[in-house]
Design an enzyme around this catalytic site. Structure first.
Site, PDB file in Angstrom:
ATOM      1  N   ASP A 195      -1.661   6.648   6.423  1.00  0.00           N
ATOM      2  CA  ASP A 195      -2.695   5.727   5.947  1.00  0.00           C
ATOM      3  C   ASP A 195      -2.950   4.729   7.075  1.00  0.00           C
ATOM      4  OD1 ASP A 195      -4.209   3.719   4.821  1.00  0.00           O
ATOM      5  OD2 ASP A 195      -2.858   3.320   3.138  1.00  0.00           O
TER       6      ASP A 195
ATOM      7  N   TRP B 176       0.819  -1.212   0.000  1.00  0.00           N
ATOM      8  CA  TRP B 176       0.000   0.000   0.000  1.00  0.00           C
ATOM      9  C   TRP B 176       0.853   1.261   0.000  1.00  0.00           C
ATOM     10  CZ3 TRP B 176      -4.288  -1.116  -2.017  1.00  0.00           C
ATOM     11  CH2 TRP B 176      -4.951  -2.303  -1.701  1.00  0.00           C
TER      12      TRP B 176
ATOM     13  N   LYS C 208     -12.107  -1.831   6.547  1.00  0.00           N
ATOM     14  CA  LYS C 208     -11.254  -2.681   7.369  1.00  0.00           C
ATOM     15  C   LYS C 208     -11.708  -2.657   8.834  1.00  0.00           C
ATOM     16  CE  LYS C 208      -8.425  -3.485   3.858  1.00  0.00           C
ATOM     17  NZ  LYS C 208      -7.643  -2.395   3.294  1.00  0.00           N
TER      18      LYS C 208
HETATM   19  C1  LIG Z   1      -7.044  -1.874   1.911  1.00  0.00           C
HETATM   20  C2  LIG Z   1      -6.019  -0.827   2.034  1.00  0.00           C
HETATM   21  C3  LIG Z   1      -5.912   0.232   1.106  1.00  0.00           C
HETATM   22  C4  LIG Z   1      -6.789   0.341  -0.127  1.00  0.00           C
HETATM   23  O1  LIG Z   1      -8.053   0.702   0.219  1.00  0.00           O
HETATM   24  P1  LIG Z   1      -9.183   0.987  -0.895  1.00  0.00           P
HETATM   25  O2  LIG Z   1     -10.270   1.573  -0.065  1.00  0.00           O
HETATM   26  O3  LIG Z   1      -9.514  -0.335  -1.499  1.00  0.00           O
HETATM   27  O4  LIG Z   1      -8.629   1.931  -1.880  1.00  0.00           O
HETATM   28  C5  LIG Z   1      -4.954   1.192   1.329  1.00  0.00           C
HETATM   29  N1  LIG Z   1      -4.135   1.136   2.383  1.00  0.00           N
HETATM   30  C6  LIG Z   1      -4.183   0.135   3.285  1.00  0.00           C
HETATM   31  C7  LIG Z   1      -3.249   0.133   4.442  1.00  0.00           C
HETATM   32  C8  LIG Z   1      -5.138  -0.870   3.141  1.00  0.00           C
HETATM   33  O5  LIG Z   1      -5.197  -1.866   4.033  1.00  0.00           O
END
Ligand SMILES: *Cc1c(COP(=O)(O)O)cnc(C)c1O
Length: 363
Positions: A177, A110, A201
């Site tokens: 993030d 990511w 998540k």
């Molecule tokens: C799942 C995830 C993403 C991507 O998320 P989307 O909403 O599918 O764009 C980005 N960063 C992390 C750490 C993730 O676990």
């Protein structure tokens, strides 16, 4: 053999899915009811105007709860529920903050994607990377130049199962993030200037992304920003610049309320640590399994591990019989990954651990 575990949420299966993933049963129930009728209004949540009072109240409640749980009320932050996923934030962060150069910590798939997107705008400096060991650890010693526009990191690496336990002190805006560990542990959230997290998540269904932004870092780039990409526009419209994803926002709000009623982040952190301790101690004791992430950097949310080849078939049959769902590892790591998000009951981890030790007894 396996003990039949009754748990609080009447869960049919033990859901270890990495995302979209488990949500509290009571949230699912309330959300599904609202799709038919919202709070005895005679109307469905998804057929009313997003400008109507009931929905404006829901949006405001969701935004307020997010700031309250993070301890960021009255500290110059705004919470937004946007669309486009966390992946859209890879672009929006750069578009709103990147003037000359930014520093990124590369800790996995990511982060790598965030770097790739930001490179479209300008020169990006990778301050450190753990790519050399297929991202099984978090780099620790690195310098962040103080004349950069911002520093970006990923708090929890969903795919590799590593988690940052501390964050660098830096004079420039800190962007994080937190898609896969937001609301899971107590941190000083005021050390960050932007926090973003895809809902699917640890907060709600896919379709919305929480962005918490400190207002005073905005408005400093010279480029023009299209309205939909502009944090300032979304702030000025109270996260309602265009039609928001009403179901995703409502369900996220319910999860935040559920968390608040449990006692907030401190209470859930205790549960999360108990679950992680149980699973990792089994991984360390059971000779058939091997943890993937460096011990100091192990994630409390996603535990990654491998199993000796000979036992795979038996293990997978046992998982199936035990009602365990979503344990397959990501293709870039292989093996298994147990995601233990906030809503996963302790009993689910206990069931998994029981299967793992049963496998050892059989071997
Ligand atoms: C799942 C995830 C993403 C991507 O998320 P989307 O909403 O599918 O764009 C980005 N960063 C992390 C750490 C993730 O676990």
């Amino acid at each position: 053999m396996l003990v039949e575990m009754k748990n609080r949420f009447f869960m049919k299966k033990h859901n270890f899915s990495a995302g979209p993933c488990i949500l509290p049963q009571e949230v699912l129930k309330k959300a599904s009811e609202a799709v038919v009728e919202l709070d005895n209004s005679g109307l469905s949540l998804i057929e009313i105007s997003h400008r109507s009072k009931p929905f404006v109240d829901i949006m405001e409640k969701a935004r307020a709860l997010a700031l309250e749980l993070l301890g960021l009320e009255g500290k110059g932050y705004k919470a937004l529920f946007l669309q486009g996923g966390a992946s859209m934030q890879f672009i929006m962060v750069a578009h709103n903050l990147l003037e000359k150069r930014a520093g990124y910590l590369n800790t996995g798939t990511w982060s790598d994607k965030a770097i790739k997107e930001a490179k479209i705008y300008d020169d990006i400096y990778e301050v450190a990377s753990s790519k050399d060991a297929n991202f099984n650890y978090i780099p620790k010693a690195y310098d962040i130049p103080s004349d950069y526009d911002y520093f970006h990191c990923t708090s929890n690496n969903t795919i590799f199962g590593t988690q940052m336990k501390s964050f660098p002190k830096c004079d420039i805006p800190l962007v994080c993030d937190m898609s896969s560990d937001i609301f899971s542990r107590v941190l000083d959230f005021s050390q960050f200037d932007i926090i973003y997290a895809g809902a699917q998540k640890n907060m709600g269904p896919a379709g919305t992304t929480l962005v918490v932004v400190k207002e005073d870092i905005l408005g400093k780039v010279s480029r023009q920003i299209p309205s939909m990409m502009d944090y300032k526009v979304h702030i000025s419209k109270s996260s309602m610049f265009n039609t928001p994803p009403v179901f995703a926002v409502y369900t996220s709000m319910l999860t935040l309320k559920w968390l608040k009623n449990l006692g907030g982040i401190a209470a859930i952190e205790e549960e999360n640590e108990k679950k992680a301790r149980l699973l990792y101690s089994e991984l360390d004791l059971n000779p058939l399994f091997k943890g993937y992430a460096a011990k100091d950097d192990r994630s409390t949310m996603n535990a990654t591990f491998t199993l000796q080849q000979d036992y795979k078939e038996t293990f997978e049959t046992m998982l199936k019989e035990g009602g365990i769902n979503g344990l397959n590892g990501h293709r870039s790591v292989g093996g298994y990954r147990a995601s233990m998000y906030n809503a996963l009951p302790f009993e689910s981890v206990a069931t998994l651990v029981e299967i793992m030790s049963e496998l050892e007894r059989k071997a």
